[in-house]
Design a protein around this motif. Structure first.
Motif, PDB file in Angstrom:
ATOM      1  N   ILE A 137      59.428  42.020  32.373  1.00 51.10           N
ATOM      2  CA  ILE A 137      58.980  40.911  33.205  1.00 51.10           C
ATOM      3  C   ILE A 137      58.283  39.885  32.317  1.00 51.10           C
ATOM      4  CG2 ILE A 137      57.705  40.260  35.274  1.00 51.10           C
ATOM      5  CD1 ILE A 137      57.903  43.200  36.149  1.00 51.10           C
ATOM      6  N   PHE A 138      58.735  38.646  32.411  1.00 51.99           N
ATOM      7  CA  PHE A 138      58.291  37.594  31.503  1.00 51.99           C
ATOM      8  C   PHE A 138      56.917  37.045  31.902  1.00 51.99           C
ATOM      9  CE2 PHE A 138      63.103  36.918  31.290  1.00 51.99           C
ATOM     10  CZ  PHE A 138      63.240  37.798  30.222  1.00 51.99           C
ATOM     11  N   SER A 139      56.352  36.234  31.020  1.00 51.97           N
ATOM     12  CA  SER A 139      54.937  35.874  31.120  1.00 51.97           C
ATOM     13  C   SER A 139      54.616  34.701  32.036  1.00 51.97           C
ATOM     14  CB  SER A 139      54.387  35.550  29.723  1.00 51.97           C
ATOM     15  OG  SER A 139      54.464  36.673  28.893  1.00 51.97           O
ATOM     16  N   ALA A 140      55.386  33.605  31.911  1.00 52.60           N
ATOM     17  CA  ALA A 140      54.943  32.389  32.603  1.00 52.60           C
ATOM     18  C   ALA A 140      56.057  31.359  32.664  1.00 52.60           C
ATOM     19  CB  ALA A 140      53.730  31.794  31.872  1.00 52.60           C
ATOM     20  N   GLU A 141      55.893  30.419  33.602  1.00 50.71           N
ATOM     21  CA  GLU A 141      56.729  29.227  33.654  1.00 50.71           C
ATOM     22  C   GLU A 141      55.837  28.002  33.519  1.00 50.71           C
ATOM     23  OE1 GLU A 141      60.766  29.512  35.951  1.00 50.71           O
ATOM     24  OE2 GLU A 141      59.138  29.954  37.348  1.00 50.71           O
ATOM     25  N   ASP A 142      56.331  27.017  32.783  1.00 53.28           N
ATOM     26  CA  ASP A 142      55.566  25.819  32.464  1.00 53.28           C
ATOM     27  C   ASP A 142      55.356  24.949  33.700  1.00 53.28           C
ATOM     28  OD1 ASP A 142      54.298  23.856  30.987  1.00 53.28           O
ATOM     29  OD2 ASP A 142      55.808  23.845  29.400  1.00 53.28           O
ATOM     30  N   ILE A 154      44.186  26.977  19.386  1.00 52.82           N
ATOM     31  CA  ILE A 154      44.647  28.116  20.192  1.00 52.82           C
ATOM     32  C   ILE A 154      45.149  27.601  21.540  1.00 52.82           C
ATOM     33  CG2 ILE A 154      44.009  30.312  21.253  1.00 52.82           C
ATOM     34  CD1 ILE A 154      41.797  30.598  19.209  1.00 52.82           C
ATOM     35  N   GLY A 155      46.315  28.072  21.951  1.00 49.36           N
ATOM     36  CA  GLY A 155      46.857  27.692  23.246  1.00 49.36           C
ATOM     37  C   GLY A 155      47.934  28.660  23.677  1.00 49.36           C
ATOM     38  N   TYR A 156      48.814  28.218  24.566  1.00 50.19           N
ATOM     39  CA  TYR A 156      49.923  29.058  25.009  1.00 50.19           C
ATOM     40  C   TYR A 156      51.059  28.143  25.461  1.00 50.19           C
ATOM     41  CZ  TYR A 156      47.649  28.292  29.582  1.00 50.19           C
ATOM     42  OH  TYR A 156      47.059  27.735  30.697  1.00 50.19           O
ATOM     43  N   SER A 157      52.241  28.678  25.560  1.00 50.97           N
ATOM     44  CA  SER A 157      53.434  27.834  25.650  1.00 50.97           C
ATOM     45  C   SER A 157      53.552  27.057  26.952  1.00 50.97           C
ATOM     46  CB  SER A 157      54.698  28.681  25.441  1.00 50.97           C
ATOM     47  OG  SER A 157      54.963  29.482  26.578  1.00 50.97           O
ATOM     48  N   LYS A 206      53.119  28.687  36.467  1.00 54.92           N
ATOM     49  CA  LYS A 206      53.086  29.975  37.161  1.00 54.92           C
ATOM     50  C   LYS A 206      52.835  31.072  36.131  1.00 54.92           C
ATOM     51  CE  LYS A 206      56.280  28.994  41.015  1.00 54.92           C
ATOM     52  NZ  LYS A 206      57.591  29.382  41.611  1.00 54.92           N
ATOM     53  N   MET A 207      51.805  31.871  36.368  1.00 56.24           N
ATOM     54  CA  MET A 207      51.418  32.927  35.441  1.00 56.24           C
ATOM     55  C   MET A 207      51.690  34.294  36.059  1.00 56.24           C
ATOM     56  SD  MET A 207      50.377  30.869  33.129  1.00 56.24           S
ATOM     57  CE  MET A 207      49.823  32.061  31.916  1.00 56.24           C
TER      58      MET A 207
END
Length: 700
Positions: A396-401, A118-121, A350-351
């Motif tokens: 509005i988008f979720s996050a930046e890596d 389990i993770g996120y992009s 950034k979340m």
């Protein structure tokens, strides 16, 4: 996230001894569960923070057969998914399955354990483990031969993540992403951990060793695995079940809890650098909001000096954060957390949920102090969201890596590459103002990540600079012999020039998934800003990256985001939400936090100038919750009820705080499906009161 533990199963008696029953609807148990005598538990004394450069597969939204991409050696089942995180793994040699019955049936058919990852992009360590292990042919063969491997995006399926993260945290005292858990075919946890390196190092087991040990335990000691897994589920169920209803709480309990929380936070306060606790430091807005509320209660009780001391902790912490490297001085917004105690070197992702909550606490601080420092930081965050994180329809988008290439065509990505600067780069861009800017932001030829031993222990930022303000602007202006207004103008112009150069760098990956709950948080902050920022002093001057928008533009942004969710993620007939959107609604239904934070955002949207339709929709969403709780007592979101209970108590406290501020409020009866109501603070609080003990959706 930082990996903290390399974990293998505990002994049976180490499980918490509390009752029995858990998460039946989340796991759909079909038989007994698994586990073996203890293998080994390797606990790292400190978080492992090496930020190495590593090769990464390019993010892709299409299968390998796409004509615009080079041929891929393999395409697994994830290639047909919409999640950015799952698509990142679509060409691994691991035979990944998405979470679902197909994978469960395969595990039962082959009679093998499940490996759940389990993770996120935008998770740095998820990328590291992918490159080290999941792209490795040898590791892939072990996984494919011995396990059924499942990938889950925690942002798409927070319910699944919550179950297994709670298991790992309860047994080992910590967790993080990537989350690595081994399950029986009927989804009971056998053992788990977070990030595993590929090979044995420094006495720590590598991932290949772990796979072999799990395989051996499954083949030779399955009965003990099964019994231990079942026992773990029973104990977690009892520990997490809701045994008390809200109306059974004593009248004084909430205030007692606030007092104890404030005392504990005060004891952990860092008077030198601000914040509560030590490194790594996370910006936790709910702590700041609780302390502001507590300060207000102290003021009402006539304890002015104690109130000033309490609120002073918050104001100083917020200023230290805004001046630190955790704040993106060039582009706006805040990074995830600081690895050191002085808010300097961040983990650079950034979340969205951080941006929304931080905006609100800076708005609250401005409303209290009227200091435009706080209002400018609020604008800084919101302007970043409007520029870089908002889609064409207002979503509005979720996050930046955190990671990106240092130059176009570079196959390797480094954490922070998009955000850091060399002294020479600053000289080349800024010319005559270079020395002033470098003095202000502590920029040095050798690099500036030297303020703490925790900032860069492996010298990975040698020669690089993370911008941080160490001096007071007024004192700095005097040092350079110029008025403060001219000094701030020069700094703003310099930031604009650096931004124009930085925008040409390879950008970090953008997770363009739209999550209802996170959008709800930001709808609230945009709506509140549209009213609160009108009280800024006339003639207030703003400097880049703050745009200086008309506050009405923020209200428009909030309404567009709400409209997108209602159009794309809300079913008018069933009056139910879907959890997220990317190229269409996700399979997952709306969860408790989706309803809760969206309702809160809609209430703020109405209260601070939006149409009455938003209040009506908030009431409809609350009605959906009331219907859902009457249909089922045990749902997959049982965990959410517990975890969000405290959050909503704080939310209600904060709403009370806002309602008693000097901001104007509209009154008068409103027509709703339930008849006419008055939108007083008590009614609005009652609309959200049920959220702390109601569940939304039953699902597998």
């Amino acid at each position: 996230m930082l990996p903290r533990l390399l974990l293998l199963p505990p002994s049976l008696h180490s499980l918490p001894a509390r009752g029995s029953r858990l998460l039946q609807h989340a796991l759909r148990p079909t038989g007994s569960p698994p586990l073996s005598p203890p293998l080994s538990v390797v606990v790292l004394p400190r978080p492992f923070r090496a930020r190495r450069a590593f090769a990464m597969a390019e993010h892709t939204d299409a299968p390998a057969s796409s004509s615009s991409q080079p041929p891929q050696r393999h395409a697994n089942r994830l290639a047909s998914e919409h999640s950015p995180y799952l698509l990142q793994h679509a060409h691994n040699p691991v035979d990944w399955y998405p979470w679902g019955e197909e994978a469960f049936a395969e595990a039962r058919k082959r009679d093998v354990p499940i490996f759940l990852s389990i993770g996120y992009s935008t998770c740095h360590w998820c990328h590291v483990m992918e490159v080290e292990s999941f792209e490795n042919e040898g590791v892939a063969k072990l996984l494919n031969d011995w396990f059924v491997s499942i990938k889950v995006d925690r942002e798409e399926r927070p319910d699944v993540d919550k179950v297994y993260m709670t298991y790992v945290q309860a047994l080992y005292g910590g967790g993080g992403w990537p989350l690595s858990v081994f399950l029986s075919p009927d989804l009971k946890p056998l053992m788990g951990g977070t990030y595993f390196p590929p090979d044995d190092k420094f006495g720590r087991p590598g991932f290949k060793t772990v796979l072999r040990k799990v395989k051996d335990a499954w083949d030779t000691r399955r009965d003990m695995l099964v019994k231990s897994g079942a026992f773990a589920i029973e104990q977690l169920s009892e520990a997490l079940s809701v045994s008390a209803e809200l109306n059974k709480l004593s009248d004084g309990l909430p205030q007692t809890a606030v007092h104890k929380c404030a005392d504990q936070l005060s004891a952990s306060y860092d008077p030198k650098y601000g914040g509560f606790g030590s490194a790594p430091k996370f910006p936790r807005p709910v702590e700041a909001q609780l302390m502001l509320y507590y300060a207000k209660k102290l003021e009402e009780a006539g304890k002015s000096s104690q109130a000033d001391k309490t609120s002073g902790m918050v104001f100083f912490s917020l200023k230290c954060m805004a001046r630190g490297g955790i704040h993106d001085h060039i582009g706006g917004g805040f990074h995830r957390y600081s690895v050191d105690e002085c808010w300097h070197v961040p983990h650079f992702e950034k979340m969205l949920y951080d941006q929304g909550q931080l905006t609100n606490v800076y708005l609250d601080s401005f409303a209290i102090t009227k200091d435009v420092f706080y209002s400018c930081v609020s604008r800084d965050i919101l302007d970043y969201l409007r520029r870089d994180m908002t889609g064409s329809e207002g979503e509005i988008f979720s996050a930046e890596d955190a990671d990106s290439a240092e130059y176009e065509g570079d196959p390797r990505k480094k954490e922070g590459a998009f955000y850091v600067w060399t002294s020479k780069e600053v000289d080349d861009v800024l010319g005559e103002h270079s020395e002033l800017f470098k003095d202000h932001y502590y920029i040095k030829p050798s690099g500036n990540c030297d303020l703490s031993r925790a900032s860069d222990p492996h010298n990975e930022f040698k020669g690089k600079n993370v911008l941080i303000e160490r001096g007071d602007p007024s004192a700095q202006a005097s040092k350079h012999g110029m008025p403060i207004s001219k000094y701030l103008d020069i700094l703003g112009e310099c930031r604009q020039k650096l931004f124009d150069v930085r925008v040409r760098r390879p950008r970090p990956h953008l997770d363009d998934k739209v999550i209802v709950s996170w959008n709800g948080l930001v709808i609230s902050s945009f709506a509140r800003a549209s009213r609160i920022l009108r009280t800024e002093a006339e003639g207030t001057k703003f400097h880049f990256p703050v745009v200086g928008s008309d506050p009405n533009e923020y209200l428009e942004a909030a309404e567009k985001a709400a409209s997108f969710i209602k159009k794309q993620l809300y079913d008018e007939q069933t009056q139910r939400l879907q959890h997220s959107f990317r190229k269409g609604p996700s399979k997952a239904p709306g969860f408790l936090d989706d309803y809760a934070f969206l309702i809160a955002g809609l209430l703020d949207l109405y209260e601070f100038g939006g149409s009455i339709q938003w209040l009506k929709w908030a009431i409809q969403l609350q009605d959906t919750q009331a219907r859902s709780i009457s249909q089922s007592l045990f749902c997959t979101l049982l965990l959410n009820c517990m975890l969000f209970f405290i959050c909503f108590e704080l939310f209600l406290i904060l709403r009370f705080f806002r309602m008693n501020s000097s901001l104007t409020k509209r009154e008068g009866p409103i027509s709703t499906p339930q008849g006419k109501i008055h939108p007083s603070s008590s009614v609005l609080r009652k609309i959200t009161m049920g959220l702390s003990h109601q569940e939304i959706q039953c699902q597998q």
